[in-house]
Each structure stands twice: as structure tokens, then as C-alpha cells.
Design a protein around this motif. Structure first.
Motif, PDB file in Angstrom:
ATOM      1  N   PHE A   5      -1.476  15.647  -1.035  1.00 26.85           N
ATOM      2  CA  PHE A   5      -1.540  17.317  -1.183  1.00 26.85           C
ATOM      3  C   PHE A   5      -0.400  17.626   0.206  1.00 26.85           C
ATOM      4  O   PHE A   5       0.503  18.948  -0.431  1.00 26.85           O
ATOM      5  N   PHE A  27      -0.284  24.085  -8.090  1.00 33.09           N
ATOM      6  CA  PHE A  27      -0.022  24.137  -9.195  1.00 33.09           C
ATOM      7  C   PHE A  27      -0.787  22.569  -9.895  1.00 33.09           C
ATOM      8  O   PHE A  27      -2.345  22.569  -9.995  1.00 33.09           O
ATOM      9  N   GLU A  28      -0.071  22.285 -11.137  1.00 29.63           N
ATOM     10  CA  GLU A  28      -1.063  21.531 -12.369  1.00 29.63           C
ATOM     11  C   GLU A  28      -1.472  20.210 -12.439  1.00 29.63           C
ATOM     12  O   GLU A  28      -1.184  19.391 -11.190  1.00 29.63           O
ATOM     13  N   ASP A  29      -2.472  20.511 -11.851  1.00 31.06           N
ATOM     14  CA  ASP A  29      -3.566  18.829 -11.891  1.00 31.06           C
ATOM     15  C   ASP A  29      -2.633  17.916 -12.309  1.00 31.06           C
ATOM     16  O   ASP A  29      -2.388  17.594 -14.088  1.00 31.06           O
ATOM     17  N   ILE A  30      -2.244  16.242 -12.470  1.00 31.36           N
ATOM     18  CA  ILE A  30      -1.913  15.551 -12.924  1.00 31.36           C
ATOM     19  C   ILE A  30      -2.891  14.833 -14.163  1.00 31.36           C
ATOM     20  O   ILE A  30      -1.902  14.168 -14.795  1.00 31.36           O
ATOM     21  N   ALA A  31      -4.033  14.659 -13.695  1.00 32.52           N
ATOM     22  CA  ALA A  31      -4.982  14.351 -15.195  1.00 32.52           C
ATOM     23  C   ALA A  31      -6.068  15.127 -15.934  1.00 32.52           C
ATOM     24  O   ALA A  31      -6.627  15.227 -14.782  1.00 32.52           O
ATOM     25  N   LEU A  39      -4.979  23.456 -10.090  1.00 28.97           N
ATOM     26  CA  LEU A  39      -5.284  22.809  -7.988  1.00 28.97           C
ATOM     27  C   LEU A  39      -4.570  24.137  -7.078  1.00 28.97           C
ATOM     28  O   LEU A  39      -3.811  24.586  -7.262  1.00 28.97           O
ATOM     29  N   ASN A  86     -14.928  19.711  -5.050  1.00 27.44           N
ATOM     30  CA  ASN A  86     -15.734  18.662  -4.774  1.00 27.44           C
ATOM     31  C   ASN A  86     -15.641  18.710  -2.981  1.00 27.44           C
ATOM     32  O   ASN A  86     -14.414  18.109  -2.640  1.00 27.44           O
ATOM     33  N   GLY A  92     -17.815  13.794  -5.623  1.00 31.28           N
ATOM     34  CA  GLY A  92     -16.013  13.080  -6.509  1.00 31.28           C
ATOM     35  C   GLY A  92     -14.944  13.835  -5.979  1.00 31.28           C
ATOM     36  O   GLY A  92     -13.825  13.958  -6.688  1.00 31.28           O
ATOM     37  N   GLN A  93     -14.932  14.270  -4.571  1.00 35.38           N
ATOM     38  CA  GLN A  93     -13.953  14.373  -4.111  1.00 35.38           C
ATOM     39  C   GLN A  93     -12.825  13.429  -3.663  1.00 35.38           C
ATOM     40  O   GLN A  93     -13.331  11.872  -3.549  1.00 35.38           O
ATOM     41  N   SER A  94     -12.024  13.300  -4.266  1.00 35.40           N
ATOM     42  CA  SER A  94     -10.766  12.055  -4.052  1.00 35.40           C
ATOM     43  C   SER A  94      -9.427  12.182  -3.317  1.00 35.40           C
ATOM     44  O   SER A  94      -9.066  11.429  -2.958  1.00 35.40           O
ATOM     45  N   VAL A  95      -9.595  13.483  -3.097  1.00 32.38           N
ATOM     46  CA  VAL A  95      -8.430  14.190  -2.361  1.00 32.38           C
ATOM     47  C   VAL A  95      -8.667  14.960  -1.048  1.00 32.38           C
ATOM     48  O   VAL A  95      -9.416  15.760  -1.581  1.00 32.38           O
ATOM     49  N   HIS A  99      -9.435  21.573  -1.788  1.00 31.65           N
ATOM     50  CA  HIS A  99      -8.632  21.760  -3.568  1.00 31.65           C
ATOM     51  C   HIS A  99      -9.767  22.511  -4.095  1.00 31.65           C
ATOM     52  O   HIS A  99     -11.215  21.993  -4.408  1.00 31.65           O
ATOM     53  N   HIS A 101     -10.325  23.714  -8.213  1.00 31.95           N
ATOM     54  CA  HIS A 101      -9.799  23.499 -10.001  1.00 31.95           C
ATOM     55  C   HIS A 101      -9.677  24.095 -10.163  1.00 31.95           C
ATOM     56  O   HIS A 101     -11.822  24.892 -10.320  1.00 31.95           O
TER      57      HIS A 101
HETATM   58  P1  AMP Z   1     -10.628  16.031  -6.528  1.00 26.39           P
HETATM   59  O1  AMP Z   1     -11.410  14.545  -7.065  1.00 26.39           O
HETATM   60  O2  AMP Z   1     -11.886  16.611  -6.852  1.00 26.39           O
HETATM   61  O3  AMP Z   1     -10.639  15.644  -5.065  1.00 26.39           O
HETATM   62  O4  AMP Z   1     -10.222  16.107  -6.998  1.00 26.39           O
HETATM   63  C1  AMP Z   1      -8.635  15.654  -7.254  1.00 26.39           C
HETATM   64  C2  AMP Z   1      -7.647  16.269  -7.817  1.00 26.39           C
HETATM   65  O5  AMP Z   1      -6.103  16.161  -7.554  1.00 26.39           O
HETATM   66  C3  AMP Z   1      -8.085  14.981  -9.332  1.00 26.39           C
HETATM   67  O6  AMP Z   1      -7.944  16.260 -10.738  1.00 26.39           O
HETATM   68  C4  AMP Z   1      -6.362  14.630  -9.291  1.00 26.39           C
HETATM   69  O7  AMP Z   1      -6.077  14.047 -10.898  1.00 26.39           O
HETATM   70  C5  AMP Z   1      -5.385  15.680  -9.018  1.00 26.39           C
HETATM   71  N1  AMP Z   1      -3.877  14.458  -8.118  1.00 26.39           N
HETATM   72  C6  AMP Z   1      -4.674  13.417  -7.554  1.00 26.39           C
HETATM   73  N2  AMP Z   1      -2.968  13.347  -6.825  1.00 26.39           N
HETATM   74  C7  AMP Z   1      -2.648  14.364  -7.824  1.00 26.39           C
HETATM   75  C8  AMP Z   1      -1.130  14.725  -7.704  1.00 26.39           C
HETATM   76  N3  AMP Z   1      -0.262  14.209  -7.238  1.00 26.39           N
HETATM   77  N4  AMP Z   1      -0.610  15.986  -8.099  1.00 26.39           N
HETATM   78  C9  AMP Z   1      -1.711  16.496  -9.448  1.00 26.39           C
HETATM   79  N5  AMP Z   1      -3.190  16.141  -9.204  1.00 26.39           N
HETATM   80  C10 AMP Z   1      -2.991  15.190  -8.782  1.00 26.39           C
END
Ligand code: AMP
Length: 113
Positions: A5, A27-31, A39, A86, A92-95, A99, A101
């Protein structure tokens, strides 16, 4: 800088921007999990909601302004939407850059778990 990010903020990887102010980017979430899935992030690297402090009151107001603008621009302000942050791997936080959602554009299940 190893944060995806932060790279979006820096412009070194692309994103579909929805809102931008001095302190905030959206910006728009990629998934996408729904027709509207945006996000909203602080431009400054903050790991999660746990790392916010009273000194961040102005930033929190700016984040809320971003959330409201995204909801209005995408039309979900009129239909209903969910705001989720998250915090931590079990949630479920992955980044690990704070942020929010903003999710809407369809009927959302009531369950949060
Ligand atoms: P979280 O799992 O709550 O940490 O959310 C992280 C979000 O970031 C997920 O919904 C991903 O789809 C989104 N994400 C990861 N990489 C990107 C990216 N390059 N551009 C936009 N969204 C992203």
C-alpha cells in the motif's frame, strides 16, 4: 519500502483511485467481494487500528471524510454499505498497512464472523 500500500501511495504500483486528499487515499480492491469494494488508507504507514493514538484525531477525521466520499461517489451511500478494518492475522488482516474496506452494491449477509 516493502509495503504494497505504501507503493500504491508512492505510485510505483498502479491502483484505481477513487478518492485522494493530503493524508488519505482510496482505491478499488484488487479482489472485490462485492460490486463496490474500495480500500481507504492513510498515506502514512500505520500498521493497524491498534497503532492509532489520540494524536491521530485529525487523520481519523480525514479517513472518515474519505469513507463518506467513497460511499457518495459509488452510490452506496443511498443503498447501504459496510466499513470493516481487519486487525491481526486471526481477523484476516493480510496487508499490514491500516485500511478500511468499504463494501456494498449488493445485499450483505448479516454475519460478521
Ligand atoms: P485485509 O485482508 O483485510 O488485510 O485486506 C487486504 C486487501 O487488500 C484484500 O482485500 C486484497 O484484495 C487487497 N489488495 C491486495 N493487494 C492489492 C493491490 N495491489 N491493489 C488493490 N487491493 C489490493
Amino acid at each position: 519500502m516493502d509495503c504494497i500500500f505504501c507503493k500504491i501511495v508512492a505510485g510505483t504500483i498502479p491502483a484505481k483511485k477513487v478518492f485522494e486528499s493530503d493524508q488519505v487515499l482510496a482505491f478499488e480492491d484488487i479482489a472485490k467481494v462485492a460490486p463496490v469494494h474500495v480500500l481507504v488508507i492513510p498515506k502514512r504507514h500505520i500498521e493497524s487500528v491498534l497503532d492509532l493514538s489520540p494524536q491521530d484525531a485529525e487523520l481519523l477525521a480525514a479517513l472518515q471524510t474519505g469513507i463518506t466520499s467513497v460511499a457518495q461517489q459509488t452510490g452506496v451511500a443511498g443503498t447501504g454499505f459496510r466499513v470493516v478494518s481487519n486487525c491481526g492475522a486471526s481477523a484476516g488482516q493480510s496487508v499490514f498497512h491500516l485500511h478500511y474496506h468499504v463494501i456494498g452494491g449488493r445485499e450483505l449477509a448479516l454475519s460478521l464472523g
